[in-house]
Design an enzyme around this catalytic site. Structure first.
Site, PDB file in Angstrom:
ATOM      1  CD  GLU A 116      -6.454   5.571   3.798  1.00 33.25           C
ATOM      2  OE1 GLU A 116      -5.632   6.140   4.539  1.00 33.25           O
ATOM      3  OE2 GLU A 116      -6.153   5.124   2.677  1.00 33.25           O
TER       4      GLU A 116
ATOM      5  CG  ASP B  35      -2.234   0.714   0.940  1.00 31.60           C
ATOM      6  OD1 ASP B  35      -2.229   1.643   0.104  1.00 31.60           O
ATOM      7  OD2 ASP B  35      -3.254   0.357   1.555  1.00 31.60           O
TER       8      ASP B  35
END
Length: 432
Positions: free
Chosen positions: A318, A113
Site C-alpha cells: 500500500e 475494503d
C-alpha cells in the site's frame, strides 16, 4: 490475471447461469475481484489516490478485466479505497450499482475494503453515520469492519429504522450474500476440510511456482555487444562473485503480503534463496564468493570470472510503496556501479514494478534481468540464467526512462521508453 478466478473457484459447467457466482467444491475457494475500479490508474500512482479519466477510458482500461471475471462466475467484488474523478468508489452508486450490478450483471456480493467507510471524511472515521449511509445506498453489500463493529451495527440499525436506508437495499444485500453462501456450500460444510492441509506447499505446488518464476523472468539486456550474448552463464567458471542483500533473503524475494501485512526480511517461510539456488547450480570445482557489500579489496585480491548482483526493493504494501523517484533502494545503484565497473556482471532486479535505471548504470552491466517478486522458489531463476530453460517473459508494462515521463502509455506520440511494453529477449538476443 483474470484466469486466477477459475483456478480458485473451478470451471463453471456448460449451461451454468451467466454471471452467476460459482464454486466447484470443497477443494476450491471463493474468489474476490478487486479493487473496483481504477485503482491501478491513480494520478501519479498514489495508493488510495484519484483516477482521473473519462468513463469511456475507465471502461476500456479498468472495467474490462471485471467483465472477464464475472463471466467466470466470480463470487465477490471488492470496492476500491481510491477515487474516480474525486468521488470515493465506496460511495459511487453509478459504478457499484448501475454499472457493476446493472450493466455488467454481477450477481455476487460487493464487499468493502477494510475500514473503507472510515476514509470518507477527515479526520479518519468521522461522520461515520453519513459514511455508512453513502456506502450501503451506493451498493456495498458486506462491510469489512475490523474494530468499530458495534458502532457500525448501531448506526446501520438506526439508518434502516429511520428509513434513510430502505429495506429493499438490505434485502438485496442479504440475497446476494446468501446466494454466495449457498453456492459455496457454507451451510452444509461450515468448516474447512483439514484433509487438504498436506497439499499446501507440497512438491507439486513448489514445482509449479518454480515454473512460474522461470517463465516470468524478463531479459532486458544480454551483452554489451548484442552479437556476443552474456547469458547463459558458465556454471563451470573458476570463481563467481555474488553480491547484494536480495541474493540471500527469502523475505525480500516474497515482498509484501507474505506472512505479515507489510512483509518482512529473513527466512520467513520454507523456500530457496537465489544464492542457495546458485550454489546448487554451479559445478563442484567452481568457487562461489558471496559478499553482501563487497569492498574494493575483494577485487584486488581475487580474480572473478563474472559476478551476479541481486538488488531491489524491500517488502512493502500500500502507501509504504509510494515513491517519488522510483530509484533502486538500499544502495542498489552504488552496488551495481561498484561491481559492474570491475567484473562482467549480471544484474537481477527484485521489485514489484519497473524502477529507475541510470543510463550509466545500465551501460556498465553486461546483462539485466527483471525477476519481479519470485517468492520462495529461487531455483526458477537459476533454471534460466544458466541455460537449462530459455527466457519467455515479456514486459507487462512500459519501462520508463525517467519518472518525469509518468504516466507513460504506449499510444502516446512522445513514447520514448527505456524498454517498451511487451519487450523481452531470449538468451540469443532474439526479441520475443
Amino acid at each position: 490475471m483474470t484466469s486466477i478466478v477459475t483456478g480458485l473457484q473451478g470451471q463453471p459447467p456448460p449451461g451454468y447461469p451467466q454471471n452467476y457466482p460459482f464454486l466447484a467444491g470443497r477443494d476450491k475457494v471463493v474468489a474476490c475481484a478487486k479493487h473496483f475500479v481504477g485503482d491501478g490508474g491513480t494520478d501519479r500512482g498514489i495508493n488510495e489516490g484519484n483516477t482521473i479519466s473519462s468513463y469511456d477510458d475507465l471502461e476500456r482500461i479498468h472495467i474490462a478485466p471485471y467483465i472477464d471475471c464475472i463471466s467466470q462466475g466470480v463470487c465477490t467484488v471488492m470496492a476500491s479505497y481510491s477515487k474516480w474523478n474525486g468521488s470515493h468508489l465506496h460511495s459511487s452508486h453509478f459504478l457499484l450499482t448501475e454499472v457493476l450490478k446493472g450493466k455488467l450483471g454481477f450477481k455476487g456480493f460487493v464487499i468493502s475494503d477494510s475500514e473503507g467507510l472510515d476514509r470518507f471524511f477527515h479526520p479518519h472515521g468521522s461522520n461515520y453515520d453519513q459514511s455508512i449511509l453513502a456506502a450501503i445506498n451506493a451498493g456495498i453489500d458486506m462491510v469489512m469492519v475490523p474494530f468499530r463493529y458495534q458502532l457500525f451495527l448501531d448506526h446501520l440499525k438506526y439508518l434502516v429504522e429511520s428509513g434513510e436506508i430502505r429495506m429493499t437495499r438490505i434485502d438485496d444485500a442479504v440475497e446476494r450474500i446468501l446466494r454466495v453462501k449457498f453456492v459455496s456450500g457454507a451451510f452444509e460444510n461450515p468448516l474447512s476440510d483439514r484433509s487438504l492441509l498436506d497439499t499446501v506447499g507440497c512438491n507439486q505446488h513448489r514445482e509449479l511456482a518454480r515454473e512460474a518464476v522461470r517463465k516470468s523472468l524478463v531479459l532486458l539486456k544480454n551483452g554489451k555487444d548484442v552479437t556476443k550474448p552474456f547469458l547463459p552463464l558458465d556454471r563451470k567458471a573458476k570463481r563467481i562473485l555474488v553480491a547484494g542483500k536480495h541474493a540471500d533473503d527469502l523475505g525480500f524475494q516474497c515482498g509484501g503480503w507474505t506472512k505479515t501485512w507489510k512483509g518482512m526480511g529473513g527466512r520467513i517461510t520454507i523456500g530457496t534463496t537465489i544464492l542457495e539456488a546458485i550454489k546448487d547450480a554451479v559445478r563442484g570445482e567452481t568457487e562461489l564468493v558471496y559478499e553482501e557489500n563487497p569492498s574494493p579489496d575483494t577485487f584486488a585480491i581475487q580474480d572473478f570470472s563474472y559476478s551476479i548482483v541481486v538488488v531491489g526493493e524491500p517488502p512493502y504494501c500500500e502507501s509504504g510503496g509510494d515513491s517519488q523517484d522510483l530509484r533502486i533502494p538500499l544502495g542498489g545503484e552504488e552496488l551495481i556501479s561498484l561491481v559492474a565497473g570491475r567484473v562482467p556482471t549480471l544484474v537481477i532486479l527484485i521489485s514489484g514494478r519497473p524502477l529507475y535505471i541510470e543510463p550509466s548504470i545500465l551501460e556498465k552491466m553486461e546483462a539485466f534481468v527483471a525477476a519481479w517478486l519470485p517468492g520462495t522458489e529461487g531455483t526458477g531463476i537459476t533454471d534460466v540464467i544458466f541455460g537449462d530453460f530459455e527466457f519467455h517473459g515479456r514486459l507487462p508494462m512500459t519501462w520508463f526512462k525517467s519518472v518525469d515521463q509518468l504516466p507513460l502509455h504506449q499510444e502516446q506520440n512522445s513514447y520514448e521508453p527505456l524498454f517498451s511494453f511487451g519487450y523481452g529477449l531470449t538468451s540469443k538476443n532474439k526479441v520475443l
